[in-house]
Design a protein around this motif. Structure first.
Motif, PDB file in Angstrom:
ATOM      1  N   GLN A 163      -0.829  -5.498   1.405  1.00 53.04           N
ATOM      2  CA  GLN A 163      -0.370  -3.967   1.628  1.00 53.04           C
ATOM      3  C   GLN A 163       1.113  -3.972   0.988  1.00 53.04           C
ATOM      4  OE1 GLN A 163      -2.210  -1.420   1.867  1.00 53.04           O
ATOM      5  NE2 GLN A 163      -4.142  -2.331   3.276  1.00 53.04           N
ATOM      6  N   THR A 195       6.725   4.214   8.492  1.00 57.43           N
ATOM      7  CA  THR A 195       5.491   3.743   8.495  1.00 57.43           C
ATOM      8  C   THR A 195       5.213   2.300   8.326  1.00 57.43           C
ATOM      9  OG1 THR A 195       4.767   4.231   6.538  1.00 57.43           O
ATOM     10  CG2 THR A 195       4.723   5.903   8.283  1.00 57.43           C
ATOM     11  N   SER A 216       0.645   4.770   4.618  1.00 58.81           N
ATOM     12  CA  SER A 216       0.080   4.590   5.926  1.00 58.81           C
ATOM     13  C   SER A 216       0.616   5.602   6.991  1.00 58.81           C
ATOM     14  CB  SER A 216       0.249   3.406   6.349  1.00 58.81           C
ATOM     15  OG  SER A 216      -0.343   3.063   7.697  1.00 58.81           O
ATOM     16  N   ASN A 227      -4.977   4.948   9.519  1.00 63.86           N
ATOM     17  CA  ASN A 227      -4.835   4.097   8.070  1.00 63.86           C
ATOM     18  C   ASN A 227      -4.210   2.734   8.473  1.00 63.86           C
ATOM     19  OD1 ASN A 227      -5.920   5.888   6.457  1.00 63.86           O
ATOM     20  ND2 ASN A 227      -3.710   7.139   6.325  1.00 63.86           N
ATOM     21  N   ALA A 261      -3.317  -0.798   9.028  1.00 62.24           N
ATOM     22  CA  ALA A 261      -3.706  -2.076   8.345  1.00 62.24           C
ATOM     23  C   ALA A 261      -4.453  -3.119   9.143  1.00 62.24           C
ATOM     24  CB  ALA A 261      -2.258  -2.575   7.750  1.00 62.24           C
TER      25      ALA A 261
END
Length: 599
Positions: free
Chosen positions: A396, A452, A457, A507, A509
């Motif tokens: 990410q 975030t 996210s 959302n 990770a």
């Protein structure tokens, strides 16, 4: 028999390896001759059949009390029985000719019947050695490893183990010395236990005498520094993340990793703690290790290295071990060494800048390495990565990774300006501003007033607490205050902070693993720092004190803590946790912390 609770273990070590000693007097973990060598006592992550050495009164359980002798790594464990009282003194002298484990049994009162049970199982509890029993010295040999055991106690062979029962009277002291050596070499002479005890005590008290901190939490800081020193390899200068492997972050789960290696991400924190408390020589050794490890093509930079700077740390699973409380698999090596983590470049550059500001001179070669690292940051900072926490899920655009990339560029600009270096300053400053602008645009949720975990996210990450720590934004910036407050609301679990949520909500990770882990100890110290800096000083002190209570009776901190179970989790003792303790104690005591400042 199974291993004790994680918090039931104490640490002894010789600055090249370490052993874990339980409340019951059993050494259940020892790797010889190095921290990252295969264990010859592996009961910690298996059964007692996988190797241990217990010295305790016959029929006894856990000890009555234990403590470290003053400011040393000499562990004293005492039992009071119906027949009297006895003390076992455990330590490892700083390495001389060979690695030694010394156990001195001391009679305190009456006459106590003792038992020593030594089960050596090399290669992580897998290989049974060949035993030769002598009058005052016995040996165990298997492949490349050999161990001699010297004692006036008459040992005998029992099912592949060395066992004896003996009586200890008041005022009597009986030594036992285990010495490791290569099987092909001559047997080294056993150290004199009493002389070694004196020398070991003098070493530790002399070393801690350099400490410059005299604040409110001096005892905890002193113990944490001793732990950091114990996790430092005297030969290479490298610092292992922890002394153990595969102690679980979730009991019964798969979050079990090998931490007997050197993480670059710990570099700036460790250096900050050492420099801030007066340990310049250790900081120099760590900086030299760091430069050796990262030398070469910046594209090949790893997040961690072996103690000697080796790059290959292949991960494998030991299927003959049951794992700590059935937490499987037991892993050795660490596949995260192959991950792509952008933040390590910034961490290395910040570390070297910090060393320079404390008078540790930069060589031409060292500066060239830094310029090459910065050029790699310039080319790669926009790439997704695995992040600070070594996510084993999808890569990410982690905000912390971008912020540390910014920090690396920022420190190079300051270094060049302070020392008159001939560098493209305008280009570097443009890059610094570009990273800053993108993070503030893509990594900030204006509706919730918080940064975030990664771009786009809704998830949070305790690593966001480091945004003001590295000077990306000042502490009083509303976006920083909002982030601290959001983390306090969303990442608190039973009064302690987790580093991120792993329940796949929103959302978040994915880290590629099942189950929620415990509270991450270092992050709790970061949160106390943040509360202090945004003006919530009473709360900061209260939270810091609560975090201190996560240590065991000997002052040792593991990686994580399970609040609902009131148990330590993860590998122990964890350098990252103890570094956090030292830094926060200094901050809350009003001391200036090492420079991680903004423009």
């Amino acid at each position: 028999m199974v291993a004790s609770r994680i918090e039931d273990y104490g640490l002894i070590g010789d600055l090249q390896t370490a052993a874990m000693v339980g409340l019951d007097g059993s050494i259940d973990w020892l790797c010889l001759p190095r921290f990252d060598s295969p264990a010859c006592f592996a009961a910690l992550v298996g059964e007692h059949d996988n190797g241990h050495w217990r010295v305790a009164p016959v029929g006894s359980g856990d000890c009555t009390r234990r403590r470290y002798r003053d400011d040393t790594l000499i562990l004293e464990t005492e039992w009071e029985t119906d027949d009297g009282a006895v003390r076992v003194i455990d330590f490892m002298p700083p390495r001389g000719e060979a690695a030694d484990v010394v156990r001195i049994v001391e009679g305190l009162q009456g006459t106590v019947r003792m038992r020593t049970h030594l089960r050596l199982r090399f290669d992580y509890g897998h290989v049974v050695p060949w035993l030769e029993v002598g009058d005052r010295r016995s040996t165990a040999v298997a492949g490349p490893d050999a161990v001699g055991v010297a004692s006036p106690v008459a040992l005998h062979r029992e099912d592949g183990d060395l066992v004896a029962e003996f009586e200890i009277r008041q005022g009597q002291r009986i030594p036992m010395v285990l010495t490791h050596y290569p099987a092909w070499s001559e047997v080294p002479s056993a150290v004199d236990a009493e002389d070694a005890l004196i020398e070991t005590e003098e070493f530790w008290t002399g070393w801690i005498g350099q400490l410059s901190y005299e604040g409110r939490w001096e005892h905890a800081v002193r113990r944490s520094l001793i732990v950091l020193k114990a996790l430092t390899d005297a030969v290479t200068g490298g610092i292992v993340a922890a002394a153990t492997s595969s102690l679980p972050e979730r009991l019964g789960g798969e979050r079990n990793w090998d931490y007997r290696y050197c993480w670059l991400r710990d570099a700036s924190f460790t250096l900050q703690a050492l420099l801030g408390t007066g340990y310049v020589e250790e900081a120099k050794a760590w900086r030299a290790w760091l430069l050796r490890a990262v030398a070469g093509d910046p594209a090949d930079l790893q997040i961690m290295y072996a103690l000697d700077g080796s790059r290959r740390i292949p991960e494998s699973e030991l299927d003959w071990l049951d794992g700590y409380e059935d937490s499987r698999p037991v892993r050795v090596g660490n596949a995260a060494s192959e991950q792509h983590q952008l933040d390590v470049y910034g961490e290395v550059l910040e570390t070297l800048h910090m060393a320079r500001t404390h008078g540790i001179a930069t060589t031409d070669e060292g500066w060239a390495v830094q310029v090459a690292l910065l050029d790699h940051v310039r080319q790669t900072w926009q790439e997704p990565d695995n992040g600070l926490w070594e996510m084993r899920g999808p890569q990410q655009q982690f905000v912390h990774s971008k912020v540390l990339s910014w920090a690396g560029v920022d420190r190079m600009i300051k270094g060049a300006e302070d020392n008159g270096m001939d560098v493209p300053l305008d280009e570097w400053k443009k890059l610094r501003q570009q990273i800053h602008d993108e993070v503030c645009e893509k990594g900030f949720d204006a509706d919730r007033n918080t940064f975030t975990q990664y771009y786009g996210s809704s998830a949070l990450d305790a690593a966001l607490l480091l945004i003001p720590q590295v000077g990306f934004l000042p502490w009083d910036d509303p976006r920083v205050v909002g982030t601290v407050e959001a983390i306090g609301r969303e990442l608190m679990m039973d009064g302690l902070l987790v580093r991120y949520r792993t329940d796949s909500s929103g959302n978040a990770a994915g880290d590629g693993l099942e189950g929620q882990e415990g509270a991450f100890v270092a992050c709790n110290f970061w949160y106390a720092d943040a509360l202090w800096e945004i003006g919530r000083t009473d709360e900061a002190t209260e939270f810091f004190e609560r975090s201190l209570d996560l240590a065991n009776d000997l002052g040792l901190l593991s990686e994580e803590y399970a609040p609902g179970l009131d148990r330590q989790l993860g590998n122990v003792p964890q350098a990252f946790s103890h570094v956090g303790l030292i830094t926060t104690a200094r901050r809350l005591s009003g001391e200036p912390t090492a420079k991680r400042e903004s423009n």
